[in-house]
Design a protein around this motif. Sequence first.
Motif, short mmCIF file in Angstrom:
data_model
loop_
_atom_site.label_atom_id
_atom_site.label_comp_id
_atom_site.label_asym_id
_atom_site.label_seq_id
_atom_site.Cartn_x
_atom_site.Cartn_y
_atom_site.Cartn_z
N UNK A 104 0.83 -1.21 0.00
CA UNK A 104 0.00 0.00 0.00
C UNK A 104 0.86 1.26 0.00
N UNK A 105 0.19 2.38 -0.16
CA UNK A 105 0.84 3.68 -0.07
C UNK A 105 -0.06 4.66 0.64
N UNK A 106 0.56 5.64 1.30
CA UNK A 106 -0.18 6.71 1.99
C UNK A 106 0.33 8.05 1.50
N UNK A 107 -0.62 8.94 1.19
CA UNK A 107 -0.32 10.34 0.88
C UNK A 107 -0.77 11.19 2.07
N UNK A 112 -4.86 10.19 2.08
CA UNK A 112 -5.42 9.11 1.28
C UNK A 112 -4.49 7.90 1.31
N UNK A 113 -5.04 6.75 0.96
CA UNK A 113 -4.26 5.52 0.87
C UNK A 113 -4.62 4.80 -0.43
N UNK A 114 -3.71 3.91 -0.84
CA UNK A 114 -3.91 3.18 -2.09
C UNK A 114 -3.40 1.75 -1.92
N UNK A 115 -4.19 0.79 -2.39
CA UNK A 115 -3.80 -0.62 -2.38
C UNK A 115 -3.18 -0.94 -3.74
N UNK A 137 -10.71 7.57 9.71
CA UNK A 137 -10.22 7.34 11.07
C UNK A 137 -11.27 6.82 12.05
N UNK A 138 -12.54 6.74 11.65
CA UNK A 138 -13.59 6.36 12.59
C UNK A 138 -14.09 4.94 12.44
N UNK A 144 -4.78 2.23 8.32
CA UNK A 144 -4.12 3.29 7.55
C UNK A 144 -4.10 4.59 8.35
N UNK A 145 -5.18 4.86 9.07
CA UNK A 145 -5.23 6.06 9.91
C UNK A 145 -4.21 5.96 11.04
#
Length: 188
Positions: A104-107, A112-115, A137-138, A144-145
């Motif tokens: 994955x990646x996180x911006x 945002x995140x990407x698989x 986040x909830x 990811x959060x």
Amino acid sequence: MNAVFSKLKTYASSLIAVSLLIACTGDPMQSGLDPFAPMVFKEGATKMPLNPPNKSTTLPFYVSQTTIFKFAIDTSSILIGPDGVTRYIVVITNPSGGEQAQYEGIRCDSYQWRLYGTFDNNKWNENPLSSWNAIKPQIPNRYQAALAAGAICSFNNQEKSLNTVLNSLNPRSFTGGTKPTNSYGVVE
């Protein structure tokens, strides 16, 4: 009097030089470019990992009290990209012990995140429908959060230091000693 004229002449020369520099570079508002506009995101090329998650460099991290899953990140896979994306392998373990590994990646700038892909049958499979998704986040399994807020991002900026990311992931790095763990070995 000559000193005053000399200073005025120097001032006038400086003013002319600055004016010429401004004229050469052009007015950004006249060029159609807004100097205060946000930068357009351009993602760099992403290559799938060659190897499965490395058990010896996999580090569990805390997500929430409401999740029943365990989460770990392969610390040897963390790549802090110059495009603003931090890429990593995450290992998700369900209560019965089944594991799923994902790349994955996180911006941080857009949260945002990407698989990019999953590890199945001893090989990495790229996700052809991969797109950027909002980090939520909830929700209970908000790993990811937890990664973004806990280690990968510094507010809305990408953390550039791998050591800082690793220290933020390590539950033993909390002040006051080791935190208690739940029945899955996850720090509460």
